[in-house]
Design a protein around this motif. Sequence first.
Motif, PDB file in Angstrom:
ATOM      1  N   LEU A   9       0.828  -1.205   0.000  1.00  0.00           N
ATOM      2  CA  LEU A   9       0.000   0.000   0.000  1.00  0.00           C
ATOM      3  C   LEU A   9       0.864   1.258   0.000  1.00  0.00           C
ATOM      4  O   LEU A   9       0.550   2.236  -0.683  1.00  0.00           O
ATOM      5  CB  LEU A   9      -0.931   0.015   1.219  1.00  0.00           C
ATOM      6  N   ALA A  10       1.952   1.245   0.759  1.00  0.00           N
ATOM      7  CA  ALA A  10       2.841   2.408   0.816  1.00  0.00           C
ATOM      8  C   ALA A  10       3.534   2.643  -0.521  1.00  0.00           C
ATOM      9  O   ALA A  10       3.682   3.773  -0.963  1.00  0.00           O
ATOM     10  CB  ALA A  10       3.871   2.227   1.920  1.00  0.00           C
ATOM     11  N   VAL A  11       3.946   1.553  -1.193  1.00  0.00           N
ATOM     12  CA  VAL A  11       4.624   1.688  -2.480  1.00  0.00           C
ATOM     13  C   VAL A  11       3.676   2.238  -3.539  1.00  0.00           C
ATOM     14  O   VAL A  11       4.083   3.015  -4.407  1.00  0.00           O
ATOM     15  CB  VAL A  11       5.221   0.332  -2.912  1.00  0.00           C
ATOM     16  N   SER A  18       6.581  10.087  -4.279  1.00  0.00           N
ATOM     17  CA  SER A  18       7.213  11.399  -4.444  1.00  0.00           C
ATOM     18  C   SER A  18       8.299  11.624  -3.399  1.00  0.00           C
ATOM     19  O   SER A  18       9.397  12.081  -3.711  1.00  0.00           O
ATOM     20  CB  SER A  18       6.174  12.514  -4.347  1.00  0.00           C
ATOM     21  N   VAL A  19       7.984  11.300  -2.154  1.00  0.00           N
ATOM     22  CA  VAL A  19       8.963  11.475  -1.083  1.00  0.00           C
ATOM     23  C   VAL A  19      10.162  10.559  -1.317  1.00  0.00           C
ATOM     24  O   VAL A  19      11.312  10.970  -1.141  1.00  0.00           O
ATOM     25  CB  VAL A  19       8.316  11.208   0.290  1.00  0.00           C
ATOM     26  N   GLY A  20       9.915   9.343  -1.739  1.00  0.00           N
ATOM     27  CA  GLY A  20      10.999   8.403  -1.998  1.00  0.00           C
ATOM     28  C   GLY A  20      11.912   8.866  -3.119  1.00  0.00           C
ATOM     29  O   GLY A  20      13.136   8.781  -3.010  1.00  0.00           O
ATOM     30  N   ILE A  21      11.334   9.374  -4.193  1.00  0.00           N
ATOM     31  CA  ILE A  21      12.131   9.872  -5.310  1.00  0.00           C
ATOM     32  C   ILE A  21      12.956  11.073  -4.869  1.00  0.00           C
ATOM     33  O   ILE A  21      14.147  11.187  -5.186  1.00  0.00           O
ATOM     34  CB  ILE A  21      11.225  10.233  -6.505  1.00  0.00           C
ATOM     35  N   VAL A 148       8.762  18.873  -8.295  1.00  0.00           N
ATOM     36  CA  VAL A 148       8.447  17.510  -7.825  1.00  0.00           C
ATOM     37  C   VAL A 148       7.959  17.558  -6.380  1.00  0.00           C
ATOM     38  O   VAL A 148       6.994  16.882  -6.003  1.00  0.00           O
ATOM     39  CB  VAL A 148       9.667  16.588  -7.976  1.00  0.00           C
ATOM     40  N   ARG A 149       8.603  18.397  -5.559  1.00  0.00           N
ATOM     41  CA  ARG A 149       8.237  18.496  -4.159  1.00  0.00           C
ATOM     42  C   ARG A 149       6.811  19.050  -4.002  1.00  0.00           C
ATOM     43  O   ARG A 149       6.053  18.611  -3.156  1.00  0.00           O
ATOM     44  CB  ARG A 149       9.248  19.383  -3.431  1.00  0.00           C
ATOM     45  N   ASN A 150       6.464  20.020  -4.835  1.00  0.00           N
ATOM     46  CA  ASN A 150       5.135  20.621  -4.735  1.00  0.00           C
ATOM     47  C   ASN A 150       4.078  19.687  -5.308  1.00  0.00           C
ATOM     48  O   ASN A 150       2.953  19.701  -4.900  1.00  0.00           O
ATOM     49  CB  ASN A 150       5.092  21.967  -5.458  1.00  0.00           C
TER      50      ASN A 150
END
Length: 150
Positions: A9-11, A18-21, A148-150
């Motif tokens: 579910l998290a993946v 986004s946070v992972g990238i 990407v962050r936004n």
Amino acid sequence: MYITDKIKLAVNNPAYKSVGIYIFTNFFSKGVSFLLIPLFTNPRYLTPTDNGMLSLFSSNLMLLTPFICLGMVQSATADYFKKTKAGFTATFSTNFIFSFVLTLLTTLVLFIFREVLQEKFEFPSSFIYIIPGIAFLVFLSEQLFALVRN
């Protein structure tokens, strides 16, 4: 619910992706410098003169980058939430054009003062073109990360 189901579910969650990238790219960019420490400190690969050139290059890059970015990354982050999609798109593309013009102006100024820089600091002539170009690439990467962050 098993732990594997929670991981799946998290993946699949776009926020976690986004946070992972973002974390991976920041870690990779900072980690490369750490992994190159043996290369930078071994006199077999880099002489003290080369380390001096590397230091001159990085200090000039840190000096010129704020002049090419001019806080446009932070402005784009604020505009992302304040403006409409069309307004943000216009501002975002204008930032690229403005930063590119500043890169050209910086290159021109360095070209005009190239003899003074070479005499006083032994500034290589190739730095005149490379440093503003890399500062522009720093601006591009910061804009991309902000988007990407936004």
